[in-house]
Design a protein around this motif. Structure first.
Motif, short mmCIF file in Angstrom:
data_model
loop_
_atom_site.label_atom_id
_atom_site.label_comp_id
_atom_site.label_asym_id
_atom_site.label_seq_id
_atom_site.Cartn_x
_atom_site.Cartn_y
_atom_site.Cartn_z
N HIS A 38 1.19 -1.01 -0.04
CA HIS A 38 -0.37 -0.23 0.10
C HIS A 38 1.08 1.24 0.14
O HIS A 38 1.97 1.41 0.49
CB HIS A 38 -1.26 -0.03 1.50
CG HIS A 38 -2.03 -1.54 0.96
ND1 HIS A 38 -2.83 -1.53 0.99
CD2 HIS A 38 -1.29 -2.54 1.85
CE1 HIS A 38 -3.00 -2.53 0.48
NE2 HIS A 38 -2.00 -3.30 1.98
N SER A 42 -2.00 5.89 1.87
CA SER A 42 -3.56 4.11 1.97
C SER A 42 -3.02 4.99 3.85
O SER A 42 -2.26 3.90 4.00
CB SER A 42 -2.61 3.48 1.97
OG SER A 42 -3.74 2.22 2.36
N TRP A 49 2.65 -6.61 3.88
CA TRP A 49 1.72 -7.95 3.35
C TRP A 49 2.72 -9.85 3.18
O TRP A 49 4.27 -9.14 3.23
CB TRP A 49 1.49 -8.39 1.82
CG TRP A 49 0.79 -9.39 1.49
CD1 TRP A 49 -0.78 -9.89 1.58
CD2 TRP A 49 1.96 -9.97 0.58
NE1 TRP A 49 -0.62 -11.20 1.11
CE2 TRP A 49 0.37 -11.76 -0.34
CE3 TRP A 49 2.70 -10.23 -0.37
CZ2 TRP A 49 1.22 -11.87 -1.53
CZ3 TRP A 49 3.21 -10.99 -1.09
CH2 TRP A 49 1.81 -12.26 -1.88
N TYR A 86 0.08 -8.83 7.48
CA TYR A 86 -1.34 -9.39 7.20
C TYR A 86 -0.89 -10.53 5.81
O TYR A 86 -0.42 -10.46 4.66
CB TYR A 86 -2.34 -8.96 6.84
CG TYR A 86 -2.16 -8.74 5.17
CD1 TYR A 86 -3.11 -8.54 4.20
CD2 TYR A 86 -1.96 -6.72 5.05
CE1 TYR A 86 -3.03 -7.87 3.01
CE2 TYR A 86 -1.66 -6.44 4.00
CZ TYR A 86 -1.85 -6.71 2.83
OH TYR A 86 -1.91 -6.45 1.82
N GLU A 87 -1.85 -11.75 6.11
CA GLU A 87 -1.46 -12.68 4.95
C GLU A 87 -2.64 -13.09 4.55
O GLU A 87 -3.65 -13.38 4.84
CB GLU A 87 -0.98 -13.79 5.53
CG GLU A 87 0.56 -13.70 5.81
CD GLU A 87 0.96 -14.93 6.14
OE1 GLU A 87 0.94 -16.30 5.70
OE2 GLU A 87 1.86 -14.82 7.65
N LEU A 88 -3.08 -13.59 3.05
CA LEU A 88 -4.45 -13.94 2.61
C LEU A 88 -4.23 -15.75 1.92
O LEU A 88 -3.50 -15.88 1.23
CB LEU A 88 -4.87 -13.04 1.29
CG LEU A 88 -4.28 -11.43 0.91
CD1 LEU A 88 -4.68 -10.81 -0.11
CD2 LEU A 88 -5.77 -10.86 2.22
N LEU A 111 -13.07 -9.63 7.36
CA LEU A 111 -11.88 -8.66 5.79
C LEU A 111 -12.29 -9.84 5.41
O LEU A 111 -12.29 -11.08 4.83
CB LEU A 111 -11.04 -8.27 6.85
CG LEU A 111 -10.74 -7.62 7.69
CD1 LEU A 111 -9.40 -7.66 7.86
CD2 LEU A 111 -10.95 -6.34 6.84
N VAL A 112 -12.62 -9.24 3.85
CA VAL A 112 -12.75 -10.52 2.60
C VAL A 112 -11.35 -9.65 1.16
O VAL A 112 -11.89 -7.90 0.79
CB VAL A 112 -14.05 -10.32 2.51
CG1 VAL A 112 -14.16 -11.60 0.70
CG2 VAL A 112 -15.10 -10.99 3.32
N CYS A 113 -11.50 -10.89 0.54
CA CYS A 113 -10.35 -10.15 -0.67
C CYS A 113 -10.79 -11.35 -1.80
O CYS A 113 -10.87 -12.86 -1.32
CB CYS A 113 -9.18 -10.47 -0.01
SG CYS A 113 -7.51 -10.25 -1.55
N GLY A 114 -10.69 -11.23 -2.14
CA GLY A 114 -10.48 -11.04 -3.59
C GLY A 114 -10.04 -11.18 -5.11
O GLY A 114 -9.52 -9.87 -4.85
N VAL A 115 -10.19 -12.34 -5.94
CA VAL A 115 -9.09 -11.60 -7.51
C VAL A 115 -10.37 -12.33 -8.33
O VAL A 115 -10.67 -13.40 -8.24
CB VAL A 115 -7.88 -13.39 -7.74
CG1 VAL A 115 -7.23 -12.69 -8.96
CG2 VAL A 115 -7.03 -12.52 -6.59
#
Length: 126
Positions: A38, A42, A49, A86-88, A111-115
């Motif tokens: 970031h 930010s 990460w 953080y890790e995804l 928290l949500v993350c997507g690709v």
């Protein structure tokens, strides 16, 4: 280690750390990467990460992923100066979730993350 460029993996720019473990023959058997994704504007600019943890198929289950992950957590805080990390990890990737949790991180269910990928494409992770 795709999709990162050589300069990013080397840490210039941005501030980053890549760790690779070798076996007695000099072959890489586990690796991972940490960096600040970031920008300075930010609110997450001091969040490092950690990811791209990979272990050679012949070494899976030996704990090397946890070792690399723990080394990167330490490096993110001590060397890179991260305030947070953080890790995804995908919800169905149980092995990776266990590895991350064994290093002291916890799942943040809010928290949500997507690709986004085309429906016909193969996944690029397990």
């Amino acid at each position: 280690m795709a999709p990162f460029s050589g300069t990013m993996l080397a840490g210039t720019p941005p501030v980053a750390r890549t760790i690779a473990l070798e076996n007695a023959d000099g072959a890489i058997v586990a690796c991972g990467h940490a960096y600040f994704p970031h920008n300075r504007h930010s609110r997450f600019s001091r969040y490092a990460w950690i990811g791209l943890i990979a272990v050679a198929a012949s070494q899976r289950g030996s704990g090397l992923g946890r070792v690399v992950n723990a080394m990167l957590l330490d490096a993110a805080a001590r060397e890179l100066g991260a305030d947070h990390v953080y890790e995804l990890v995908g919800a169905t990737n149980i092995a990776s979730r266990r590895m991350v949790e064994s290093c002291g991180l916890r799942i943040a269910g809010d928290l949500v993350c997507g690709v986004a990928t085309p429906a016909q494409e193969d996944r690029f992770t397990r």
